[in-house]
Scaffold this active site. Sequence first.
Site, PDB file in Angstrom:
ATOM      1  N   ARG A 120       0.828  -1.210   0.000  1.00 16.16           N
ATOM      2  CA  ARG A 120       0.000   0.000   0.000  1.00 16.16           C
ATOM      3  C   ARG A 120       0.868   1.268   0.000  1.00 16.16           C
ATOM      4  NH1 ARG A 120      -4.412   1.856   3.781  1.00 16.16           N
ATOM      5  NH2 ARG A 120      -3.282   1.011   5.530  1.00 16.16           N
ATOM      6  N   TYR A 121       2.036   1.181   0.612  1.00 12.96           N
ATOM      7  CA  TYR A 121       2.958   2.317   0.661  1.00 12.96           C
ATOM      8  C   TYR A 121       4.220   1.892  -0.087  1.00 12.96           C
ATOM      9  CZ  TYR A 121      -0.081   3.458   4.596  1.00 12.96           C
ATOM     10  OH  TYR A 121      -1.176   3.698   5.384  1.00 12.96           O
ATOM     11  N   ARG A 124       7.127  -0.051   2.060  1.00  8.65           N
ATOM     12  CA  ARG A 124       6.953  -1.226   2.919  1.00  8.65           C
ATOM     13  C   ARG A 124       5.867  -2.144   2.397  1.00  8.65           C
ATOM     14  NH1 ARG A 124       3.769   2.631   6.949  1.00  8.65           N
ATOM     15  NH2 ARG A 124       4.874   4.063   5.624  1.00  8.65           N
ATOM     16  N   CYS A 137      -9.823 -11.858  18.338  1.00  6.58           N
ATOM     17  CA  CYS A 137     -10.284 -10.606  18.934  1.00  6.58           C
ATOM     18  C   CYS A 137     -11.465 -10.118  18.112  1.00  6.58           C
ATOM     19  CB  CYS A 137      -9.179  -9.556  18.892  1.00  6.58           C
ATOM     20  SG  CYS A 137      -7.561 -10.226  19.287  1.00  6.58           S
ATOM     21  N   ARG A 142      -8.946  -7.288  10.317  1.00  7.27           N
ATOM     22  CA  ARG A 142      -8.766  -8.162   9.153  1.00  7.27           C
ATOM     23  C   ARG A 142      -9.656  -9.394   9.261  1.00  7.27           C
ATOM     24  NH1 ARG A 142      -3.010  -7.873   8.977  1.00  7.27           N
ATOM     25  NH2 ARG A 142      -3.193  -5.763   8.178  1.00  7.27           N
ATOM     26  N   ASP A 301     -10.594   1.010  13.091  1.00  6.45           N
ATOM     27  CA  ASP A 301     -10.914   1.166  11.664  1.00  6.45           C
ATOM     28  C   ASP A 301     -12.396   0.908  11.395  1.00  6.45           C
ATOM     29  OD1 ASP A 301      -8.251   1.679  10.859  1.00  6.45           O
ATOM     30  OD2 ASP A 301      -7.799  -0.442  11.139  1.00  6.45           O
ATOM     31  N   ASP A 338      -6.436   5.476  10.369  1.00 13.96           N
ATOM     32  CA  ASP A 338      -6.235   4.978   9.010  1.00 13.96           C
ATOM     33  C   ASP A 338      -7.433   5.441   8.213  1.00 13.96           C
ATOM     34  OD1 ASP A 338      -4.586   3.499   7.276  1.00 13.96           O
ATOM     35  OD2 ASP A 338      -4.227   2.068   8.905  1.00 13.96           O
ATOM     36  N   LYS A 345      -2.444   6.332   6.751  1.00 14.96           N
ATOM     37  CA  LYS A 345      -2.455   6.611   8.186  1.00 14.96           C
ATOM     38  C   LYS A 345      -2.145   8.079   8.441  1.00 14.96           C
ATOM     39  CE  LYS A 345      -0.822   2.806  10.643  1.00 14.96           C
ATOM     40  NZ  LYS A 345      -0.570   1.992   9.558  1.00 14.96           N
TER      41      LYS A 345
HETATM   42  S1  SF4 Z   1      -4.994 -10.731  13.735  1.00 13.50           S
HETATM   43 FE1  SF4 Z   1      -6.924 -10.025  14.589  1.00 13.50          FE
HETATM   44  S2  SF4 Z   1      -7.737 -11.758  15.739  1.00 13.50           S
HETATM   45 FE2  SF4 Z   1      -5.586 -12.166  15.369  1.00 13.50          FE
HETATM   46  S3  SF4 Z   1      -4.521 -11.426  17.178  1.00 13.50           S
HETATM   47 FE3  SF4 Z   1      -4.519  -9.753  15.693  1.00 13.50          FE
HETATM   48  S4  SF4 Z   1      -6.321  -8.543  16.174  1.00 13.50           S
HETATM   49 FE4  SF4 Z   1      -6.554 -10.522  17.205  1.00 13.50          FE
END
Ligand code: SF4
Length: 375
Positions: A120-121, A124, A137, A142, A301, A338, A345
Amino acid sequence: MNSSLSNIYFDTNKYWKKELQNSIKTLEELIDFLGKERIKKSPYSYILEESYKKNFQKIHQNFRFQVTKYYISLANLYNQNCPILLQILPNIKEIEDPVFKEKDPLREEIHSPIPELVHRYPDRVLWYLSHNCAVYCRFCMRKRKVSHPSTISIKQNLFSIIEYIKNNKNIKEVILSGGDPLSLEDKFIEEILFHLKRIEHLYSIRIHTRMPVTLPYRITEELCNILEKYYPVTVVTHFNHPIELTDIVYEKIKFLKKSGVLVLNQSVLLKNINDNASILEELFLKLIKFGIKPYYLHHCDEVYGTSHFRVSLQKGIEIIRQLQGRNPGIALPKYVVDLPDGGGKIPIVPNILKNMIHQIRNIYVIIMLIIKYIN
Ligand code: SF4
C-alpha cells in the site's frame, strides 16, 4: 516481579502447542470453564440464553471463536466492562453491523500484487503469513480473512513473494503479520527470516503478534535464539489494557529483549475497554516498565462488524490531550487514524488541531478586516 516465575518459563515448543490445542473453542467449553452458576450471577448471564447460543453459532461461522485458558483466566466475570471478556465474546453486531458496511475499507485487497502480500505504501509491504491466532479478537480489522483457512496458501507463494520484494528496491521494510505469524512453526519463521535478511535493500523486519498478550508461553528459548540469529528484528505486540501485562509477560518480554529484539506496542482505542485516560495512562506507563515502547494508539478502523467498538474521534483527541503532561513522552504513543478508502495513516495531535483551528480563525478575522477596510 514474582521471582518464583523463573520456575514456570515453559520454554519448550511442546508446551505452547499443547496450550493452543487445549484452548476454548466453543460456547459450551467457555461456560464450563467460567462455571454456569457463577455466570448466572454475573452481568454475562445472557450467554446462557438460547438466543445467544444461536447467534454464537452464526457469528462463529463468520469469524471463529477461540480463547486460550491463560487469557480467559485474566477475566473478571463480575465486571460488566471486563476488558478481557469484551474483547473475546462474540456479539450479534459483528454480523449485523448497523454502521460500517465495508469489510476492507483500507483497500488491502486491491493493493495486493500477490495473494498474501499488501503493498500500500512504496517503502513497505505487509505479508499475511497465517490465518490463525491464539485468540480471535472481536474487533479485528482483518476479520474478513483471519480465521478462514481458505485465505492462505503460504508455502506456494513464499518464493514469489521473496522475488517480488527482491525486485522492488523501494521496499525498505517488511511487516510479518496475519493472523498471527507466531502461530507458525519456528522452522518456517526461520526460513522466512533467512530469505529476507539476504535482501540488501531491506532495513527493517517487523513481526506483528498478539502472542505475548494471549499466549506468552509462545516466547520460547528456541524462538528467541532464531530472532537473535537474524538480529535486528522488531516485535510489535498488541496490549490494549494494563490487566494484560502479567508477571509471566514481564519475564517473556525480558527474554525477548535479551535476544536483541526491539519491542514496540500498538493498541486500539476500544469502547468500554480502554477509552479512558486513566486506563491508558496506566497501560502506557506499565508498558514502559515492561521494556515495551508504546508506538501507536489506533483509532478503530471502519471495518464491518466492529462499529460497536468504535469511539468518537473527538473523545479520542480529548483522551490524548488529557494524557499529555501526565505521561512522559516515552510513554505516549502516536494516536493514528487509518483513512477509509485506502487513504493512509494520519497522526492526530490535539495541539496541532487546536493551532490549525486558531490559524483558520486568524485568517478569517484578517479577511473580515480587509473587507471592512476596502468598504
Ligand atoms: S490478527 Fe486479529 S484476531 Fe488475530 S490477534 Fe490480531 S487482532 Fe486478534
